[in-house]
Design an enzyme around this catalytic site. Structure first.
Site, PDB file in Angstrom:
ATOM      1  CD  GLU A  26      -4.048  -5.777   3.069  1.00 42.84           C
ATOM      2  OE1 GLU A  26      -4.943  -5.092   3.623  1.00 42.84           O
ATOM      3  OE2 GLU A  26      -2.834  -5.531   3.162  1.00 42.84           O
ATOM      4  CD  GLU A  43      -3.097  -0.981   2.181  1.00 41.92           C
ATOM      5  OE1 GLU A  43      -2.927  -0.170   3.118  1.00 41.92           O
ATOM      6  OE2 GLU A  43      -4.081  -1.738   2.112  1.00 41.92           O
TER       7      GLU A  43
END
Length: 501
Positions: A291, A172
């Site tokens: 995710e 991320e």
């Protein structure tokens, strides 16, 4: 309400990569400590790994497990988790404002993964660290011997390399919350140079570059375009993340979110094709949706708690207790991945134990299945083979994220080895049953089995004292007839229909 679905033997999407049923374990809350690892637990093995949890993980048959993060990895020194346990340092984890004991590191996780029957999907720190540390980590894990890092691995008790094939280039990195957050150009350059170095060690590695943390990021989808233009020739997958929320307690809007997921996947697939064409490349980059899960039950309250606590070790954190409504959502998410099997090749439910997870544990006590365990189990066990291209005619409704949300969400999988067709079906309508005419063109049905998950209360949960409150039962809503099947799907229900050919 009626629906018509046609499955034709000649129309398929793609072979399903079994890794879309992957999982994720981060050093976060109780995912690791009192999750998979609890020395002294009545079921613990000599390594301190909980046997009851291992049994539940093996039952899920999750092919890959991503580790050690997640936000945690962006300030993690992998070397802290090797060597004698009594000499490992305690560190402050900036991601979750906790103290990390480092009693579990790469050796312990690799041994657990082998026992669990899952392959490792390891992440390197490209937040606070960079290329050199990533290169050393891969050498430590994968090189056969005769070098500093590989010989240190042997000294620490593992002579043979683990040969981990799948590596994530950070986590991320588009997020301002991330330690070492970078712009797309900065990250793309670093990821490309790191990928080149890792391929110098082993050109057969599969590398995952960071895409957008979610489709609401202000840099999406330009982030994907910039990063892929930097890295396209060196990487195999681009990662996407999405969590599903229902703060407003609006079931229709909640169950419409997979339509947003489908658009997200389609948009990034288009960016991949754009960069591929721009570079005149023959290389095919695909999506690692590493995710995903429902996450909102404890999210806001725990964010407040984190601000005030004093760096605890393995605290109770983000332990969402899932309800029956979440079963319907997880079923729709998995169906989306199956229908997008041509571009989604890896997906990881986040996470596996205790932290927004299908498995819960009590320290020193029981382990049990959350409600969402069941649709994930069914897809993992029976969703392998070839994704079918289904023609679906069904009424729907309008939602914030889509003009037409079909009341029936369905995916089909053909397993030629087993001689079966499996359909996963969610009736989004809470007021009416769905009568489904499922035509099988080019197939001859011999047997049909219906497994049903339903509860009158959308808020129904599984707990330590009532672990089977929401659980599958044998359904009676499917029958062979005409040129296919006739199905009756109860209101707000999840069904798996298995057809023997």
């Amino acid at each position: 309400m009626k629906a018509r679905v046609t499955a034709h033997s000649a129309f398929t999407v793609a072979d399903i990569d079994k890794r879309i049923y992957g999982s994720f374990l981060e050093h976060l809350g109780r995912a690791v400590y009192t999750g998979i690892y609890e020395p002294g637990h009545p079921t613990a093995d000599a390594s301190g790994m909980r046997g009851d949890v291992l049994e539940l993980v093996r039952e899920l048959d999750t092919p890959v497990c991503r580790y050690p993060g997640g936000n945690f990895v962006s300030a993690y020194n992998w070397e802290d988790g090797i060597g004698p346990k009594d000499q490992r340092p305690k560190r402050l984890d900036l991601a979750w404002r906790t103290t990390e004991s480092n009693q579990v590191g790469i050796h312990e996780f690799a041994d657990w993964a082998e026992k669990a029957g899952t392959e490792m999907m390891l992440a390197v720190n490209l937040g606070s660290r960079g290329l050199d540390e990533a290169r050393a980590f891969v050498e430590y894990v994968n090189h056969k011997g005769g070098t500093y890092w590989s010989d240190l691995r042997a000294k620490n008790g593992r002579k043979d390399p683990w040969n981990c094939r799948l590596w994530c280039l950070g986590n991320e990195m588009d997020g301002p919350w991330q330690v070492g957050h970078k712009s797309a150009a900065e990250y793309g350059h670093l990821a490309n140079e790191t990928a080149k170095a890792l391929r110098g060690l082993d050109p057969t590695l599969e590398l995952v570059v960071c895409g957008s943390s979610h489709s609401g990021m202000p840099t999406y989808p330009q982030w994907e375009a910039t990063v892929l233009e930097e890295t396209y020739d060196q990487v195999d997958h681009i990662s996407l993340h999405m969590y599903f929320e229902n703060y407003e307690k609006n079931t229709r809007e909640f169950l419409a979110l997979p339509e947003k997921l489908d658009t997200y996947i389609g948009t990034v697939a288009g960016v991949i094709d754009y960069v591929k064409a721009k570079k005149r490349s023959k290389r095919k980059v695909t999506i690692s949706f590493d995710e995903w899960n429902v996450w909102y039950h404890e999210r806001k309250a725990d964010a407040e708690r984190m601000r005030d606590w004093d760096w605890p070790e393995a605290p109770v954190l983000l332990e969402d207790i899932y309800n029956f409504e979440d079963v319907l959502q997880v079923g729709c998410i998995l169906n989306t991945f199956i229908r997008r099997a041509d571009v989604v090749k890896i997906a990881c439910i986040a996470q596996l134990v205790n932290v927004i997870a299908p498995i819960m544990t009590e320290p020193g006590g029981a382990a049990w299945r959350q409600t969402i365990y069941w649709p994930f189990l069914f897809a993992s066990k029976h969703g392998r083979g070839t994704a079918m291209q289904l023609a679906v005619e069904v009424p729907g409704y309008t939602a914030d994220h889509a003009a037409h949300v079909p009341w029936l969400d369905i995916a089909g999988v053909r397993d030629d080895d087993a001689g079966t067709l499996t359909f996963f079906a969610v009736n989004r309508n809470g007021d009416e049953p769905l009568e489904v005419d499922l035509a099988l063109d080019g197939f001859a049905a011999r047997t049909v089995e219906h497994t049903l998950i339903r509860h009158d209360d959308l808020e129904a949960r599984n707990t330590k004292d009532n672990p089977d409150n929401v659980a599958p039962v044998k359904g009676d809503g499917a029958a062979i007839g005409g040129k296919g099947l006739q199905l009756v799907l109860p209101p707000h229900s999840y069904s798996m229909i298995r057809v023997g050919l």
